[in-house]
Design a protein around this motif. Sequence first.
Motif, PDB file in Angstrom:
ATOM      1  N   LEU A   1      -0.521  76.457 -29.416  1.00  0.00           N
ATOM      2  CA  LEU A   1      -0.943  76.710 -30.790  1.00  0.00           C
ATOM      3  C   LEU A   1       0.266  77.056 -31.651  1.00  0.00           C
ATOM      4  N   THR A   2       0.307  76.450 -32.818  1.00  0.00           N
ATOM      5  CA  THR A   2       1.367  76.740 -33.787  1.00  0.00           C
ATOM      6  C   THR A   2       0.747  77.449 -34.974  1.00  0.00           C
ATOM      7  N   SER A   3       1.288  78.600 -35.322  1.00  0.00           N
ATOM      8  CA  SER A   3       0.759  79.353 -36.455  1.00  0.00           C
ATOM      9  C   SER A   3       1.080  78.647 -37.766  1.00  0.00           C
ATOM     10  N   LEU A   4       0.061  78.514 -38.614  1.00  0.00           N
ATOM     11  CA  LEU A   4       0.237  77.883 -39.920  1.00  0.00           C
ATOM     12  C   LEU A   4       0.316  78.931 -41.031  1.00  0.00           C
ATOM     13  N   LEU A   5      -0.699  79.781 -41.085  1.00  0.00           N
ATOM     14  CA  LEU A   5      -0.786  80.775 -42.149  1.00  0.00           C
ATOM     15  C   LEU A   5      -1.475  82.017 -41.625  1.00  0.00           C
ATOM     16  N   LEU A   6      -1.004  83.158 -42.099  1.00  0.00           N
ATOM     17  CA  LEU A   6      -1.611  84.447 -41.768  1.00  0.00           C
ATOM     18  C   LEU A   6      -2.016  85.112 -43.073  1.00  0.00           C
ATOM     19  N   ILE A   7      -3.290  85.522 -43.183  1.00  0.00           N
ATOM     20  CA  ILE A   7      -3.751  86.227 -44.370  1.00  0.00           C
ATOM     21  C   ILE A   7      -4.150  87.642 -43.959  1.00  0.00           C
ATOM     22  N   GLN A   8      -3.470  88.628 -44.523  1.00  0.00           N
ATOM     23  CA  GLN A   8      -3.838  90.008 -44.271  1.00  0.00           C
ATOM     24  C   GLN A   8      -5.173  90.309 -44.955  1.00  0.00           C
TER      25      GLN A   8
ATOM     26  N   SER B   1      -7.427  80.546 -48.004  1.00  0.00           N
ATOM     27  CA  SER B   1      -8.047  81.626 -48.766  1.00  0.00           C
ATOM     28  C   SER B   1      -8.884  82.495 -47.846  1.00  0.00           C
ATOM     29  N   LEU B   2      -9.111  83.716 -48.284  1.00  0.00           N
ATOM     30  CA  LEU B   2      -9.915  84.659 -47.508  1.00  0.00           C
ATOM     31  C   LEU B   2     -10.847  85.417 -48.436  1.00  0.00           C
ATOM     32  N   ASP B   3     -12.141  85.393 -48.118  1.00  0.00           N
ATOM     33  CA  ASP B   3     -13.138  86.184 -48.827  1.00  0.00           C
ATOM     34  C   ASP B   3     -13.850  87.034 -47.785  1.00  0.00           C
ATOM     35  N   LYS B   4     -13.380  88.268 -47.635  1.00  0.00           N
ATOM     36  CA  LYS B   4     -13.947  89.132 -46.597  1.00  0.00           C
ATOM     37  C   LYS B   4     -15.399  89.467 -46.858  1.00  0.00           C
ATOM     38  N   SER B   5     -15.763  89.651 -48.108  1.00  0.00           N
ATOM     39  CA  SER B   5     -17.136  90.077 -48.423  1.00  0.00           C
ATOM     40  C   SER B   5     -18.156  89.037 -47.988  1.00  0.00           C
ATOM     41  N   SER B   6     -17.785  87.767 -48.077  1.00  0.00           N
ATOM     42  CA  SER B   6     -18.708  86.715 -47.660  1.00  0.00           C
ATOM     43  C   SER B   6     -18.413  86.223 -46.243  1.00  0.00           C
ATOM     44  N   GLY B   7     -17.366  86.746 -45.619  1.00  0.00           N
ATOM     45  CA  GLY B   7     -17.021  86.343 -44.258  1.00  0.00           C
ATOM     46  C   GLY B   7     -16.565  84.902 -44.163  1.00  0.00           C
ATOM     47  N   ARG B   8     -15.732  84.477 -45.126  1.00  0.00           N
ATOM     48  CA  ARG B   8     -15.311  83.079 -45.138  1.00  0.00           C
ATOM     49  C   ARG B   8     -13.826  82.932 -45.393  1.00  0.00           C
ATOM     50  N   SER B   9     -13.272  81.889 -44.769  1.00  0.00           N
ATOM     51  CA  SER B   9     -11.910  81.454 -45.074  1.00  0.00           C
ATOM     52  C   SER B   9     -11.915  79.939 -45.143  1.00  0.00           C
ATOM     53  N   THR B  10     -11.061  79.401 -46.029  1.00  0.00           N
ATOM     54  CA  THR B  10     -10.906  77.957 -46.099  1.00  0.00           C
ATOM     55  C   THR B  10      -9.435  77.608 -45.955  1.00  0.00           C
ATOM     56  N   LEU B  11      -9.185  76.485 -45.322  1.00  0.00           N
ATOM     57  CA  LEU B  11      -7.834  75.919 -45.241  1.00  0.00           C
ATOM     58  C   LEU B  11      -7.855  74.618 -46.019  1.00  0.00           C
ATOM     59  N   TYR B  12      -7.073  74.582 -47.084  1.00  0.00           N
ATOM     60  CA  TYR B  12      -6.989  73.417 -47.957  1.00  0.00           C
ATOM     61  C   TYR B  12      -5.719  72.653 -47.609  1.00  0.00           C
ATOM     62  N   ILE B  13      -5.879  71.361 -47.337  1.00  0.00           N
ATOM     63  CA  ILE B  13      -4.724  70.496 -47.062  1.00  0.00           C
ATOM     64  C   ILE B  13      -4.641  69.456 -48.171  1.00  0.00           C
ATOM     65  N   ALA B  14      -3.547  69.462 -48.891  1.00  0.00           N
ATOM     66  CA  ALA B  14      -3.366  68.515 -49.993  1.00  0.00           C
ATOM     67  C   ALA B  14      -2.661  67.250 -49.511  1.00  0.00           C
ATOM     68  N   ALA B  15      -3.057  66.143 -50.100  1.00  0.00           N
ATOM     69  CA  ALA B  15      -2.395  64.854 -49.848  1.00  0.00           C
ATOM     70  C   ALA B  15      -2.188  64.622 -48.355  1.00  0.00           C
TER      71      ALA B  15
ATOM     72  N   SER C   1      -6.028  92.492 -46.954  1.00  0.00           N
ATOM     73  CA  SER C   1      -5.916  92.878 -48.365  1.00  0.00           C
ATOM     74  C   SER C   1      -5.543  91.706 -49.268  1.00  0.00           C
ATOM     75  N   GLN C   2      -5.243  90.555 -48.668  1.00  0.00           N
ATOM     76  CA  GLN C   2      -4.819  89.390 -49.441  1.00  0.00           C
ATOM     77  C   GLN C   2      -5.992  88.442 -49.668  1.00  0.00           C
ATOM     78  N   ARG C   3      -5.832  87.585 -50.685  1.00  0.00           N
ATOM     79  CA  ARG C   3      -6.872  86.598 -50.987  1.00  0.00           C
ATOM     80  C   ARG C   3      -6.472  85.198 -50.541  1.00  0.00           C
ATOM     81  N   GLU C   4      -5.155  84.922 -50.535  1.00  0.00           N
ATOM     82  CA  GLU C   4      -4.727  83.600 -50.119  1.00  0.00           C
ATOM     83  C   GLU C   4      -3.258  83.604 -49.712  1.00  0.00           C
ATOM     84  N   GLN C   5      -2.896  82.536 -48.993  1.00  0.00           N
ATOM     85  CA  GLN C   5      -1.509  82.296 -48.604  1.00  0.00           C
ATOM     86  C   GLN C   5      -1.256  80.798 -48.724  1.00  0.00           C
ATOM     87  N   THR C   6      -0.006  80.465 -49.078  1.00  0.00           N
ATOM     88  CA  THR C   6       0.343  79.059 -49.258  1.00  0.00           C
ATOM     89  C   THR C   6       1.616  78.744 -48.493  1.00  0.00           C
ATOM     90  N   SER C   7       1.633  77.534 -47.914  1.00  0.00           N
ATOM     91  CA  SER C   7       2.832  77.030 -47.269  1.00  0.00           C
ATOM     92  C   SER C   7       2.856  75.521 -47.434  1.00  0.00           C
TER      93      SER C   7
END
Lengths: 112, 110
Positions: free
Chosen positions: A44-51, A65-79, A53-59
């Motif tokens: 496994l290769t780490s892509l992104l880590l979201i603490q 993105s991370l929404d703790k209240s709804s228990g969801r995260s999304t990984l968006y891949i562009a192009a 207290s954070q809402r999103e991370q970009t690389s």
Amino acid sequence: KQEVTQIPAALSVPEGENLVLNCSFTDSAIYNLQWFRQDPGKGLTSLLLIQSSQREQTSGRLNASLDKSSGRSTLYIAASQPGDSATYLCAVIRNRDDKIIFGKGTRLHILP
Amino acid sequence: NAGVTQTPKFQVLKTGQSMTLQCAQDMNHNSMYWYRQDPGMGLRLIYYSASEGTTDKGEVPNGYNVSRLNKREFSLRLESAAPSQTSVYFCASTIFYEQYFGPGTRLTVT
């Protein structure tokens, strides 16, 4: 019991499209959420880590993105590119015992 | 900086044989983990070690033992291998709750 679910289990899209991978978790008491990439027969290769207290991370072309209240995260891949073809896993670390819980992953295939 | 290393990369055992999987990290991380990955089951935690000298059971510890030899090394032992232990085994270490994985050991028990 903390459960992590990734939908869809598999996804095929044409090259160049933007896409979203989903990760949901049942217990919002987490330290962080981490996205990984796994190529066939590899580790496994780490892509992104979201603490927590954070809402999103970009690389580069990736945004998580991370929404703790709804228990969801999304990984968006562009192009998307054929080299993005791999299995993508998310994992959370829960507060109460530092246990790490993985989803079963989304197998992504980018069509040239 | 080699990161997390695992040996061996491949192993075939007969039922009842024993072996030790080795893991080492050179990042001075406190926490280390052993997982197994099976098709359709995802990654499951076998044992983990929060610090040198401590170990705790994970989700699927039966049939395994571990040893945290020092801060760098965390080994996984199969005392009497069974076909159900055929899997890919990953070692990981963690710093500030970010995980780093080794390349894995593919184990087949016949």
